[in-house]
Design a protein around this motif. Sequence first.
Motif, PDB file in Angstrom:
ATOM      1  N   VAL A 112       0.843  -1.192   0.000  1.00  0.00           N
ATOM      2  CA  VAL A 112       0.000   0.000   0.000  1.00  0.00           C
ATOM      3  C   VAL A 112       0.883   1.248   0.000  1.00  0.00           C
ATOM      4  O   VAL A 112       1.823   1.361   0.795  1.00  0.00           O
ATOM      5  CB  VAL A 112      -0.936   0.023   1.227  1.00  0.00           C
ATOM      6  CG1 VAL A 112      -1.905   1.187   1.129  1.00  0.00           C
ATOM      7  CG2 VAL A 112      -1.693  -1.294   1.337  1.00  0.00           C
ATOM      8  N   THR A 113       0.555   2.168  -0.886  1.00  0.00           N
ATOM      9  CA  THR A 113       1.298   3.421  -0.974  1.00  0.00           C
ATOM     10  C   THR A 113       0.939   4.312   0.209  1.00  0.00           C
ATOM     11  O   THR A 113      -0.247   4.513   0.507  1.00  0.00           O
ATOM     12  CB  THR A 113       0.953   4.159  -2.277  1.00  0.00           C
ATOM     13  OG1 THR A 113       1.242   3.298  -3.384  1.00  0.00           O
ATOM     14  CG2 THR A 113       1.735   5.452  -2.408  1.00  0.00           C
ATOM     15  N   PRO A 114       1.933   4.845   0.920  1.00  0.00           N
ATOM     16  CA  PRO A 114       1.622   5.713   2.067  1.00  0.00           C
ATOM     17  C   PRO A 114       1.129   7.071   1.601  1.00  0.00           C
ATOM     18  O   PRO A 114       1.270   7.435   0.429  1.00  0.00           O
ATOM     19  CB  PRO A 114       2.984   5.840   2.769  1.00  0.00           C
ATOM     20  CG  PRO A 114       3.973   5.708   1.648  1.00  0.00           C
ATOM     21  CD  PRO A 114       3.382   4.715   0.684  1.00  0.00           C
ATOM     22  N   PRO A 115       0.528   7.855   2.503  1.00  0.00           N
ATOM     23  CA  PRO A 115       0.078   9.200   2.130  1.00  0.00           C
ATOM     24  C   PRO A 115       1.265  10.053   1.683  1.00  0.00           C
ATOM     25  O   PRO A 115       2.379   9.921   2.199  1.00  0.00           O
ATOM     26  CB  PRO A 115      -0.537   9.749   3.420  1.00  0.00           C
ATOM     27  CG  PRO A 115      -0.787   8.554   4.280  1.00  0.00           C
ATOM     28  CD  PRO A 115       0.234   7.542   3.900  1.00  0.00           C
ATOM     29  N   ALA A 116       1.009  10.918   0.721  1.00  0.00           N
ATOM     30  CA  ALA A 116       2.047  11.836   0.264  1.00  0.00           C
ATOM     31  C   ALA A 116       2.293  12.906   1.309  1.00  0.00           C
ATOM     32  O   ALA A 116       1.399  13.264   2.083  1.00  0.00           O
ATOM     33  CB  ALA A 116       1.635  12.485  -1.050  1.00  0.00           C
ATOM     34  N   VAL A 117       3.518  13.408   1.342  1.00  0.00           N
ATOM     35  CA  VAL A 117       3.812  14.542   2.226  1.00  0.00           C
ATOM     36  C   VAL A 117       3.159  15.778   1.636  1.00  0.00           C
ATOM     37  O   VAL A 117       2.875  15.865   0.442  1.00  0.00           O
ATOM     38  CB  VAL A 117       5.336  14.739   2.376  1.00  0.00           C
ATOM     39  CG1 VAL A 117       5.945  13.541   3.072  1.00  0.00           C
ATOM     40  CG2 VAL A 117       5.993  14.962   1.020  1.00  0.00           C
ATOM     41  N   ASP A 118       2.933  16.782   2.493  1.00  0.00           N
ATOM     42  CA  ASP A 118       2.165  17.954   2.089  1.00  0.00           C
ATOM     43  C   ASP A 118       2.789  18.704   0.914  1.00  0.00           C
ATOM     44  O   ASP A 118       2.092  19.307   0.105  1.00  0.00           O
ATOM     45  CB  ASP A 118       2.001  18.916   3.272  1.00  0.00           C
ATOM     46  CG  ASP A 118       1.128  18.313   4.359  1.00  0.00           C
ATOM     47  OD1 ASP A 118       0.370  17.381   4.060  1.00  0.00           O
ATOM     48  OD2 ASP A 118       1.240  18.765   5.509  1.00  0.00           O
ATOM     49  N   ASP A 119       4.137  18.659   0.829  1.00  0.00           N
ATOM     50  CA  ASP A 119       4.794  19.448  -0.210  1.00  0.00           C
ATOM     51  C   ASP A 119       5.101  18.625  -1.459  1.00  0.00           C
ATOM     52  O   ASP A 119       5.930  19.008  -2.268  1.00  0.00           O
ATOM     53  CB  ASP A 119       6.091  20.083   0.334  1.00  0.00           C
ATOM     54  CG  ASP A 119       7.064  19.031   0.870  1.00  0.00           C
ATOM     55  OD1 ASP A 119       6.688  17.841   0.885  1.00  0.00           O
ATOM     56  OD2 ASP A 119       8.178  19.419   1.259  1.00  0.00           O
ATOM     57  N   ASP A 120       4.433  17.494  -1.615  1.00  0.00           N
ATOM     58  CA  ASP A 120       4.637  16.651  -2.785  1.00  0.00           C
ATOM     59  C   ASP A 120       3.357  16.625  -3.616  1.00  0.00           C
ATOM     60  O   ASP A 120       2.480  15.809  -3.394  1.00  0.00           O
ATOM     61  CB  ASP A 120       5.022  15.229  -2.357  1.00  0.00           C
ATOM     62  CG  ASP A 120       5.245  14.307  -3.556  1.00  0.00           C
ATOM     63  OD1 ASP A 120       5.332  14.836  -4.688  1.00  0.00           O
ATOM     64  OD2 ASP A 120       5.325  13.081  -3.351  1.00  0.00           O
TER      65      ASP A 120
END
Length: 243
Positions: free
Chosen positions: A46-54
């Motif tokens: 499972v792909t983790p959540p993206a960081v806010d600046d991505d």
Amino acid sequence: MEPTTTGRFRVLDRRPDGTILLVDLAEATAAATGENPDADLRPIAVTPPAVDDDPETDAPDLDAETADTIRSLEPGYVVEAELAWDDSDAAFLDCTITNRTRIQYADGVTGLFEKAQETWHDAQVAGEAMNSAVTYSTGKEPNGVVYVFAKQDPPRDLFEEFRTGATPIEPLIQRVNATHDSDDAVDTDDAASTADSDADDPAERAVFVLNPADEPFVVVYIVFRKDGMLAQTVRDTYGLPAV
């Protein structure tokens, strides 16, 4: 609309690229009970959540609380989650932690504890490639189960197979949960310990996957009480972080 899956999953590992490996607990239970010996125990990446600046991501938008929960996941945790699928790629839509069992991996360990060595010796005498034994506290109460498995010839790496899910570890955890209830999770070597889990829920275990540097076998040690004295002793002995 993307297809979705909802269920209970165990976090098997977090890979170096951040991918979270999940095991479907419904499938694992079916395999452990014999209801479906051919259940699919391959982990879901499972792909983790993206960081806010991505901004370069196709991952679903998540509220801050859910994203923080996903980022806090550790190997061993059980979650109730909803996954969205894009072909074979999975991403979280929702996630709630329901159990904080921990799985910790230690490679190249030395000074392996005596019960693991004895259990392996018994396997050799019996001509078997694996064996298991219950361990006991100084008060003669059961406090864990140790499994030993013969290392395989290259290119197979059994330690890494447990970590990636190529060789499932979940049936071992399920077996312990089925045969040792929450009362067994009380560590009698710790006078202040109490079993604070609901009797109907599996206790929070400490699972150690150890790859000895100088032994021909791999160890899976499931300690009944995650935060008990025995579990902490194992962590201290093999240089694993506290939980």
